[in-house]
Design a protein around this motif. Structure first.
Motif, PDB file in Angstrom:
ATOM      1  N   THR A   1      10.608  -1.017 -12.474  1.00 38.94           N
ATOM      2  CA  THR A   1       9.864  -0.372 -13.482  1.00 38.94           C
ATOM      3  C   THR A   1       9.349  -1.447 -14.413  1.00 38.94           C
ATOM      4  O   THR A   1       8.281  -1.143 -15.060  1.00 38.94           O
ATOM      5  CB  THR A   1      10.762   0.621 -14.251  1.00 38.94           C
ATOM      6  OG1 THR A   1      11.863  -0.020 -14.889  1.00 38.94           O
ATOM      7  CG2 THR A   1      11.023   1.753 -13.512  1.00 38.94           C
TER       8      THR A   1
ATOM      9  N   VAL B   1      15.741  -0.474  -9.985  1.00 37.14           N
ATOM     10  CA  VAL B   1      15.063   0.508 -10.846  1.00 37.14           C
ATOM     11  C   VAL B   1      14.526  -0.380 -11.884  1.00 37.14           C
ATOM     12  O   VAL B   1      13.295  -0.247 -12.393  1.00 37.14           O
ATOM     13  CB  VAL B   1      15.749   1.488 -11.309  1.00 37.14           C
ATOM     14  CG1 VAL B   1      14.959   2.610 -12.385  1.00 37.14           C
ATOM     15  CG2 VAL B   1      15.861   2.617  -9.903  1.00 37.14           C
TER      16      VAL B   1
ATOM     17  N   ARG C   1      14.804   6.107 -16.099  1.00 38.75           N
ATOM     18  CA  ARG C   1      15.374   5.176 -15.205  1.00 38.75           C
ATOM     19  C   ARG C   1      16.515   5.631 -14.581  1.00 38.75           C
ATOM     20  O   ARG C   1      16.814   5.312 -13.388  1.00 38.75           O
ATOM     21  CB  ARG C   1      15.423   3.577 -15.945  1.00 38.75           C
ATOM     22  CG  ARG C   1      14.398   3.116 -16.230  1.00 38.75           C
ATOM     23  CD  ARG C   1      14.615   1.599 -17.062  1.00 38.75           C
ATOM     24  NE  ARG C   1      13.413   0.960 -17.612  1.00 38.75           N
ATOM     25  CZ  ARG C   1      12.908   1.165 -18.516  1.00 38.75           C
ATOM     26  NH1 ARG C   1      13.174   2.160 -19.344  1.00 38.75           N
ATOM     27  NH2 ARG C   1      11.630   0.436 -19.158  1.00 38.75           N
TER      28      ARG C   1
ATOM     29  N   VAL D   1       9.157   4.362  -6.177  1.00 39.99           N
ATOM     30  CA  VAL D   1       9.290   4.444  -7.595  1.00 39.99           C
ATOM     31  C   VAL D   1       7.748   5.073  -8.340  1.00 39.99           C
ATOM     32  O   VAL D   1       7.858   6.218  -8.991  1.00 39.99           O
ATOM     33  CB  VAL D   1       9.624   3.381  -8.435  1.00 39.99           C
ATOM     34  CG1 VAL D   1       9.370   3.538  -9.816  1.00 39.99           C
ATOM     35  CG2 VAL D   1      11.148   2.874  -8.061  1.00 39.99           C
TER      36      VAL D   1
ATOM     37  N   LEU E   1      15.475   8.241 -12.121  1.00 39.47           N
ATOM     38  CA  LEU E   1      14.802   7.545 -10.866  1.00 39.47           C
ATOM     39  C   LEU E   1      15.826   6.924 -10.064  1.00 39.47           C
ATOM     40  O   LEU E   1      15.589   6.973  -8.839  1.00 39.47           O
ATOM     41  CB  LEU E   1      13.994   6.280 -11.528  1.00 39.47           C
ATOM     42  CG  LEU E   1      12.547   6.894 -11.787  1.00 39.47           C
ATOM     43  CD1 LEU E   1      11.985   5.384 -12.557  1.00 39.47           C
ATOM     44  CD2 LEU E   1      11.652   7.181 -10.506  1.00 39.47           C
ATOM     45  N   GLY E   2      16.818   6.226 -10.309  1.00 42.99           N
ATOM     46  CA  GLY E   2      17.917   5.641  -9.561  1.00 42.99           C
ATOM     47  C   GLY E   2      18.514   6.717  -8.917  1.00 42.99           C
ATOM     48  O   GLY E   2      18.857   6.781  -7.661  1.00 42.99           O
TER      49      GLY E   2
END
Ligand SMILES: [Zn+2]
Length: 412
Positions: free
Chosen positions: A50, A46, A32, A20, A35-36
Motif C-alpha cells: 500500500t 500489506v 490495511r 491489493v 486488506l490483510g
C-alpha cells in the motif's frame, strides 16, 4: 540462477500489488487490516504494497473509522483522478465513444451514427479515431493519462501474436460483412494509445459480471440482444472462449430447421427471430431507417393490443425462452442475464413469457437452479464493458504502466 530468482521476486511483488489493487478496486474503501484479512498477505506485505501504491498515486487515503477502543483505522481506495479509460461500442447503427475515470464515472461521450450498418470497416475506424480525439479534446485529457482504448465489436476477434502492440488484431464479423478486417492496424494508424478489442457480447458480459446483474455468480451466461444476438459464457468464474475465441455465438444456434434466413447466411438462427433488425423487418409497420425507434414503435403497438405486434413479441419471447433453455441444458448456469439495448427495452414485457417458455423447454433440475434476470447497467453497458478491457490489464499488472515514451512522438 540469479536472473530467475530476480524474476520470481519481481513476479511475487507484482502479484501482491495486483491482489491489493483488485481488492481495493472492487471492495474498497478498506483498511490495511481488512486488506490483510481478505488477501491473506502479512501485515508487513500489506504495509509495503500500500505504501508503494500510495507513492505511485494509484490509491489514496479516504478518512478513518474507529475500531473498538483502539487506534482509528485509515481507509484506502483506488484514486479515481489520475488515469482515464476509453470505451467504444461499435454497434450496427452507431459508434459510441466514452471517456471514463478509473471508477467508471463517464466524463464525456459521443454517438457517431452509421448509415451502412457499419459494413465499411475503414469508415468505422475513422469514426472511432474521431470520437476518441473529440472526447480527449473536450475534457482536456492528455494521452499520457489514458490507460487504453477498449473496443467492443460485432464479430469474432483474433488477437494476433502477443506483443505486437495491437497491430495483429483482426475481426471476423460475418453478419456485418467484415471479412478478416485488420482493425488493429486501422486504429494504430491514428493513435499511439494501447488498444484492446473484443466481441461486444463479451465486453457486455464482463461489465455485468463485474458491476451488474452477474456479480457474485460463478456460472453465468450474459446475453446481448441488440440488432443481432450474442452471449458471453462464464464458466467457473472465467469467460469461456473456445479454440478461436468465438464461443458464445448464441444468436446463430438453430431454433428452426429450414427456417428464416439469417444475416450469417444460414437458416433458422435465433437471431433471425429475436434480433431487433429481424423483429422490425418482420413487423413492417416501423418508420424506416431508425431501428431503435422501430422497435419502440413495435413495443408500443403491442402494449396497445395490436394483434400483429402482440403475436410477434409473444413468439419472440418463446424463441428466447427456448434459446435460454438450451443455454441451461448445455452450460448449467446459475444465472442468465439478458442485456443489450433491445433486450432491456423488451425485457419487462417479455420476461414472463421467456420464463414460461424456458420452464417448458429446459431440463427441470438445472432450470430450478437458474435465475433469468435483466441486466442492470443499462443500454450503454457494452461501452462500459469495453472500458474494462484496459482496466483489467491495468489491475492484472498491479498498476504498472506500459511504456508510453512513444506517445510524445505521436500527434493525437
Ligand atoms: Zn445466423
Amino acid at each position: 540462477m540469479t536472473g530467475r530468482g530476480g524474476n520470481t521476486v519481481r513476479d511475487l511483488r507484482r502479484g501482491s500489488r495486483a491482489t491489493v489493487l483488485r481488492r481495493l478496486y472492487f471492495d474498497g474503501p478498506l483498511s490495511r487490516q481488512e486488506l490483510g484479512a481478505l488477501t491473506g498477505l502479512s501485515a508487513g506485505s500489506v504495509s509495503n504494497v500500500t505504501g508503494e501504491l500510495l507513492a505511485d498515486g494509484l490509491i489514496e487515503e479516504c478518512g478513518s473509522v474507529g475500531s473498538d477502543g483502539g487506534r482509528p483505522r485509515t481507509m484506502l481506495r483506488v484514486a479515481a483522478g489520475r488515469f482515464r479509460l476509453v470505451g467504444v461500442d461499435v454497434g450496427e447503427t452507431q459508434v459510441r465513444v466514452a471517456l471514463f475515470d478509473l471508477t467508471r464515472t463517464e466524463l464525456a461521450a459521443g454517438d457517431l451514427p452509421l448509415s451502412d450498418r457499419g459494413r465499411d470497416a475503414g469508415h468505422v475506424a475513422e469514426l472511432i479515431l474521431a470520437g476518441l480525439a473529440d472526447v480527449l479534446d473536450r475534457t482536456g485529457t492528455a494521452p499520457e493519462a489514458v490507460l487504453g482504448v477498449g473496443v467492443g465489436v460485432p464479430g469474432i476477434v483474433d488477437q494476433g501474436a502477443p506483443g505486437t502492440d495491437g497491430l495483429g488484431i483482426v475481426v471476423h464479423g460475418q453478419t456485418v460483412g467484415w471479412d478478416a478486417v485488420p482493425l488493429g492496424r486501422l486504429l494504430r494508424a491514428g493513435t499511439g494509445l494501447p488498444l484492446f478489442v473484443d466481441n461486444g457480447a463479451k465486453t457486455l458480459g464482463q461489465a455485468e459480471m463485474w458491476f451488474g446483474a452477474g456479480r457474485g455468480a460463478r456460472h453465468a451466461v450474459v446475453a446481448l440482444v441488440g440488432s443481432g444476438v450474442g452471449a458471453c459464457v462464464i464458466a467457473d468464474g472465467a469467460r469461456y472462449r473456445g479454440a478461436t475465441s468465438s464461443a458464445g455465438e448464441w444468436g446463430h444456434t438453430k431454433v428452426h430447421v429450414g427456417g428464416r434466413r439469417c444475416r450469417c447466411g444460414a437458416r433458422g438462427c435465433l437471431e433471425a427471430y429475436v434480433g431487433a433488425e429481424a423483429l422490425v423487418e418482420r413487423w413492417g409497420a416501423a418508420p424506416p431507417g431508425d431501428e431503435k425507434a422501430g422497435l419502440a414503435a413495435l413495443l408500443a403497438a403491442a402494449e396497445a393490443g395490436e394483434p400483429a405486434a402482440v403475436g410477434l413479441l409473444d413468439e419472440a419471447a418463446e424463441y428466447l425462452g427456448a434459446g435460454i433453455a438450451d443455454l441451461v441444458n448445455l452450460f448449467n448456469p446459475e444465472r442468465i442475464v439478458i442485456g443489450g439495448w433491445a433486450g432491456l427495452l423488451l425485457g419487462p414485457r417479455l420476461l414472463p413469457g421467456i420464463r414460461a417458455a424456458a420452464t417448458g423447454y429446459a431440463l427441470r433440475f438445472p432450470y430450478e437452479h437458474a435465475l433469468i434476470v435483466l441486466g442492470t447497467l443499462g443500454p450503454e453497458a457494452v461501452t462500459t464493458g469495453a472500458a474494462t478491457l484496459p482496466l483489467s490489464d491495468f489491475l492484472d499488472s498491479g498498476g504498472q504502466l506500459p511504456d508510453r515514451s512513444h506517445l510524445s512522438d505521436t500527434s493525437e
